[in-house]
Design a protein around this motif. Structure first.
Motif, PDB file in Angstrom:
ATOM      1  N   CYS A   1      16.714   1.542   9.025  1.00  0.00           N
ATOM      2  CA  CYS A   1      18.062   1.105   9.412  1.00  0.00           C
ATOM      3  C   CYS A   1      18.672   2.032  10.454  1.00  0.00           C
ATOM      4  N   LEU A   2      18.457   3.324  10.308  1.00  0.00           N
ATOM      5  CA  LEU A   2      18.989   4.272  11.286  1.00  0.00           C
ATOM      6  C   LEU A   2      18.365   4.053  12.660  1.00  0.00           C
ATOM      7  N   VAL A   3      17.052   3.828  12.670  1.00  0.00           N
ATOM      8  CA  VAL A   3      16.370   3.578  13.937  1.00  0.00           C
ATOM      9  C   VAL A   3      16.891   2.291  14.576  1.00  0.00           C
ATOM     10  N   ARG A   4      17.010   1.222  13.771  1.00  0.00           N
ATOM     11  CA  ARG A   4      17.515  -0.050  14.303  1.00  0.00           C
ATOM     12  C   ARG A   4      18.945   0.088  14.810  1.00  0.00           C
ATOM     13  N   GLN A   5      19.755   0.888  14.100  1.00  0.00           N
ATOM     14  CA  GLN A   5      21.141   1.094  14.527  1.00  0.00           C
ATOM     15  C   GLN A   5      21.161   1.785  15.885  1.00  0.00           C
TER      16      GLN A   5
ATOM     17  N   PRO B   1       0.830  -1.208   0.000  1.00  0.00           N
ATOM     18  CA  PRO B   1       0.000   0.000   0.000  1.00  0.00           C
ATOM     19  C   PRO B   1       0.864   1.258   0.000  1.00  0.00           C
ATOM     20  N   GLY B   2       0.609   2.162  -0.886  1.00  0.00           N
ATOM     21  CA  GLY B   2       1.443   3.357  -0.991  1.00  0.00           C
ATOM     22  C   GLY B   2       2.746   2.984  -1.663  1.00  0.00           C
ATOM     23  N   THR B   3       3.761   3.750  -1.412  1.00  0.00           N
ATOM     24  CA  THR B   3       5.057   3.437  -2.002  1.00  0.00           C
ATOM     25  C   THR B   3       6.062   3.129  -0.910  1.00  0.00           C
ATOM     26  N   PHE B   4       6.817   2.116  -1.119  1.00  0.00           N
ATOM     27  CA  PHE B   4       7.872   1.697  -0.209  1.00  0.00           C
ATOM     28  C   PHE B   4       9.166   2.172  -0.841  1.00  0.00           C
ATOM     29  N   THR B   5       9.771   3.200  -0.289  1.00  0.00           N
ATOM     30  CA  THR B   5      10.908   3.850  -0.931  1.00  0.00           C
ATOM     31  C   THR B   5      12.231   3.518  -0.239  1.00  0.00           C
ATOM     32  N   PRO B   6      13.339   3.763  -0.930  1.00  0.00           N
ATOM     33  CA  PRO B   6      14.642   3.564  -0.288  1.00  0.00           C
ATOM     34  C   PRO B   6      14.800   4.403   0.984  1.00  0.00           C
ATOM     35  N   SER B   7      14.209   5.593   1.013  1.00  0.00           N
ATOM     36  CA  SER B   7      14.344   6.410   2.231  1.00  0.00           C
ATOM     37  C   SER B   7      13.648   5.757   3.415  1.00  0.00           C
ATOM     38  N   ASP B   8      12.575   4.971   3.151  1.00  0.00           N
ATOM     39  CA  ASP B   8      11.936   4.208   4.229  1.00  0.00           C
ATOM     40  C   ASP B   8      12.920   3.202   4.808  1.00  0.00           C
ATOM     41  N   VAL B   9      13.659   2.538   3.921  1.00  0.00           N
ATOM     42  CA  VAL B   9      14.637   1.545   4.359  1.00  0.00           C
ATOM     43  C   VAL B   9      15.759   2.218   5.142  1.00  0.00           C
TER      44      VAL B   9
END
Length: 90
Positions: free
Chosen positions: A60-64, A48-56
């Motif tokens: 990743c920043l949050v997980r880091q 749903p919507g667009t899944f963009t590289p900036s989402d990834v």
């Protein structure tokens, strides 16, 4: 590459995870995300919507940060335990 599905995607795909091999042309995160979106559309599960590289990148920043925080917490707990054991042996 192991792909883990959560919430909506797990329900739509009917599985929690699967092993996928990215196409040979995939050389960066942007191409991987685009390829994944097309793969899901072909399976009849358009995201749903667009899944963009900036989402990834954001994820990743949050997980880091979470991992860093977790590592710091583990280090401080380890330090307390070591100090306790040292004091106990005296």
């Amino acid at each position: 590459m192991k792909v883990l599905y959560f919430a909506w995607l797990r329900t739509k795909t009917g599985c929690a995870q699967e092993d996928l091999s990215p196409p040979a042309h995939v050389g960066d995160v942007a191409a991987l995300v685009e390829s994944f979106n097309k793969f899901m559309e072909l399976r009849g599960v358009p995201y749903p919507g667009t899944f963009t590289p900036s989402d990834v990148y954001s994820y990743c920043l949050v997980r880091q940060q979470e991992m860093k925080t977790t590592a710091n917490n583990i280090a401080s707990v380890f330090g307390v335990i070591v100090n306790f054991l040292i004091m106990r042996q005296r």
